[in-house]
Design a protein around this motif. Sequence first.
Motif, short mmCIF file in Angstrom:
data_model
loop_
_atom_site.label_atom_id
_atom_site.label_comp_id
_atom_site.label_asym_id
_atom_site.label_seq_id
_atom_site.Cartn_x
_atom_site.Cartn_y
_atom_site.Cartn_z
N TYR A 58 0.88 -1.18 0.00
CA TYR A 58 0.00 0.00 0.00
C TYR A 58 0.91 1.22 0.00
CZ TYR A 58 -4.15 2.84 1.07
OH TYR A 58 -5.18 3.73 1.02
N GLU A 59 0.64 2.16 -0.89
CA GLU A 59 1.51 3.33 -1.01
C GLU A 59 0.87 4.56 -0.36
OE1 GLU A 59 3.30 5.38 -4.86
OE2 GLU A 59 4.22 3.42 -4.42
N PHE A 60 1.64 5.20 0.52
CA PHE A 60 1.16 6.42 1.15
C PHE A 60 0.94 7.51 0.10
CE2 PHE A 60 3.33 4.58 4.91
CZ PHE A 60 2.29 4.69 5.84
N ILE A 61 -0.15 8.26 0.26
CA ILE A 61 -0.43 9.36 -0.66
C ILE A 61 0.46 10.55 -0.35
CG2 ILE A 61 -2.19 11.05 -1.34
CD1 ILE A 61 -4.28 8.85 -0.90
N ASP A 62 0.63 10.86 0.94
CA ASP A 62 1.46 11.99 1.35
C ASP A 62 2.20 11.59 2.62
OD1 ASP A 62 2.64 14.33 2.17
OD2 ASP A 62 0.82 15.56 2.04
N LYS A 63 3.51 11.28 2.47
CA LYS A 63 4.30 10.77 3.58
C LYS A 63 4.55 11.79 4.69
CE LYS A 63 8.66 11.85 1.21
NZ LYS A 63 9.04 12.96 2.07
N ASP A 64 4.25 13.06 4.45
CA ASP A 64 4.52 14.10 5.43
C ASP A 64 3.27 14.62 6.14
OD1 ASP A 64 7.35 14.22 5.02
OD2 ASP A 64 6.94 15.21 3.10
N SER A 65 2.13 14.06 5.82
CA SER A 65 0.87 14.45 6.45
C SER A 65 0.41 13.35 7.42
CB SER A 65 -0.22 14.70 5.40
OG SER A 65 -1.50 14.77 6.01
N ILE A 66 0.39 13.66 8.72
CA ILE A 66 -0.03 12.66 9.70
C ILE A 66 -1.46 12.20 9.41
CG2 ILE A 66 -0.59 12.26 12.13
CD1 ILE A 66 1.75 13.95 12.91
N MET A 67 -2.35 13.16 9.11
CA MET A 67 -3.75 12.81 8.88
C MET A 67 -3.90 11.90 7.67
SD MET A 67 -6.85 12.74 9.72
CE MET A 67 -6.86 13.89 11.11
N GLN A 68 -3.19 12.22 6.57
CA GLN A 68 -3.29 11.38 5.38
C GLN A 68 -2.67 10.01 5.61
OE1 GLN A 68 -5.04 12.19 2.49
NE2 GLN A 68 -4.76 9.98 2.28
N CYS A 69 -1.55 9.99 6.33
CA CYS A 69 -0.91 8.71 6.66
C CYS A 69 -1.82 7.86 7.53
CB CYS A 69 0.43 8.94 7.37
SG CYS A 69 1.73 9.57 6.27
N TYR A 70 -2.53 8.51 8.45
CA TYR A 70 -3.48 7.80 9.31
C TYR A 70 -4.61 7.20 8.47
CZ TYR A 70 -7.57 7.34 12.38
OH TYR A 70 -8.69 6.88 13.03
N LYS A 71 -5.16 7.97 7.55
CA LYS A 71 -6.23 7.48 6.70
C LYS A 71 -5.76 6.33 5.82
CE LYS A 71 -8.80 11.85 6.40
NZ LYS A 71 -9.24 12.95 5.50
N ASP A 72 -4.55 6.48 5.26
CA ASP A 72 -4.00 5.41 4.42
C ASP A 72 -3.79 4.13 5.22
OD1 ASP A 72 -3.95 7.13 2.28
OD2 ASP A 72 -1.83 7.64 2.49
N ALA A 73 -3.22 4.26 6.42
CA ALA A 73 -2.96 3.09 7.27
C ALA A 73 -4.27 2.43 7.69
CB ALA A 73 -2.15 3.51 8.49
#
Length: 407
Positions: A58-73
Motif C-alpha cells: 500500500y503506497e502512502f499518498i502523502d508521507k509528510d501528512s499525519i492525517m493522510q498517513c493515518y487514513k492510508d494506514a
Amino acid sequence: MKRALISTVGKREGIDRVVLRSIQEHNPDLVGIMTTPATREQADSIEEKSKSIEFERYEFIDKDSIMQCYKDALDFIEKIIDKGYDSKEIYLNITLGTKPMSAGLALAAVTKECGNFTYIAGERDSDGIVKKGCETVYSMNPNIAVAETKLDKAKDYFNNHRYKSSQELCQEIINLVGEGAPSEQAKKINDLSKGYLCWDLFEHKKSIDILRNTLNENEFTETRKKRIGGNIQHLKKCNEDIQSEAKVGENLVVDLFSNSLRRYENNKFDDAVARLYRCLEMLGQHKLWKEHNLNHADMKLDPEIFTEKQLSILRNWKGRNQELKIGLKKVWTVIEWLEIGNNEKILKKHGFIKILNARNHSILAHGSKSVSKDTFNKFRKKIENLLRQEIPQFESISQKSKHIKLD
C-alpha cells in the motif's frame, strides 16, 4: 489463528534488515508493506528475501501528512481484516519511514485495536541504521492504552449505577488485552457490577454470593473492604426480612428507599416514584406487623381488635380467594383504626394525598403522564421524614444501603 505484520519502509540502503528482523520475530502469514515512491526498491528487496510469505503493498499518498498517513494506514488495515485476519492478530512495525508515517500507522492501529507495536532499536552506524546483529526488538500492546480509557469509562458507568453497561465494557477489555493488569482490573469491576446489578434488581441472595466471592478473590483497600462488607451485612438483613413471616422489615423498607434514589440519579423519575410508592406501602405493612402483630398478606378478622364496622369493611376488601391482602391506602387506614381511631388521617396529615394522586396518574401506574423531578423530590422528602420517625435506625441502615463508588 493467522497473523499479519504491517511495516513502514525507509529508503536508506540496508534498511530491509529491520523489516526482516521483525518478520523473524513475529512469523506472520502475511506481510503488508507501506511504501512511498522512493521506497519501492526496498520493498522489492524484502519480498525477494521472504518468498515463502504472502505480501501486500500500500503506497502512502502523502508521507509528510499525519492525517493522510493515518487514513492510508486505516484503509490498509481494513483491507487486511477483509482478508480474514483478526485485528488482534495484526502486528505493526513502526520503526521505519517518516515520523508522520509511523505516527499515522500507530494511530490507525489503536483505532482498529490491533495486536502489537514493534520498534527495532540498537547501536547505529554512521548513517543512523541499526548495526547488523545489534537489533533489539521492543514491543507494546497498543490496546493497553485503549483498555485504560475503557476502564475509566467502565468506572463511570458503575458510579452512575449503569451496571449492565459497565459489565459489557469490562468484557470488551478482557477480550481486548487478554492477560495483564487492565484485564485483572476489568474482571474486578465486572464482578462488582454483577453483584450490584443483582442488588438493584432486588436479587439480594444472589448479590450476597457474588459480592462475597468478589471480596474474597480480589485485593481491596481496607476502607473498600469495610464498605462492601457493610453492604453484604445489609443485604443479609434484607434477605432475612424477605424470609420472615410478614415478608417485610425495616432494612427492606430503607433498601427500597435507597433504590429509588438511584433511579432518580439516572433521571428515571417514574421508576423512582414507583419505588417510593411501594416504600410507603411497605413501611405501613412493616408497622402493622411489628407494632400490632398483623400480617398484611393474611389479615385476621379478630373482633377483639376491630369494631363491627371495621370488620365489615375488612370483609368487603377480601379478594376472590377470600384472602385479605391490603395495599398502601388500606394498610394505613387499618393503622389509623388501631392507633388513633378515625379522628386523624395519617396520609393526609403528612401531605401524601396530592403526591399519590400524581403517581396514580403516571404512565407506570394508571395514567399517561410522566412524573416530574419536582414530584419525586416532594414525595422523597415526605417519605424520608416519615421513615426517620418510624425507623430509629434509619440513618445507620441508609448508610449501609448505599452502593460503593469506584475511584
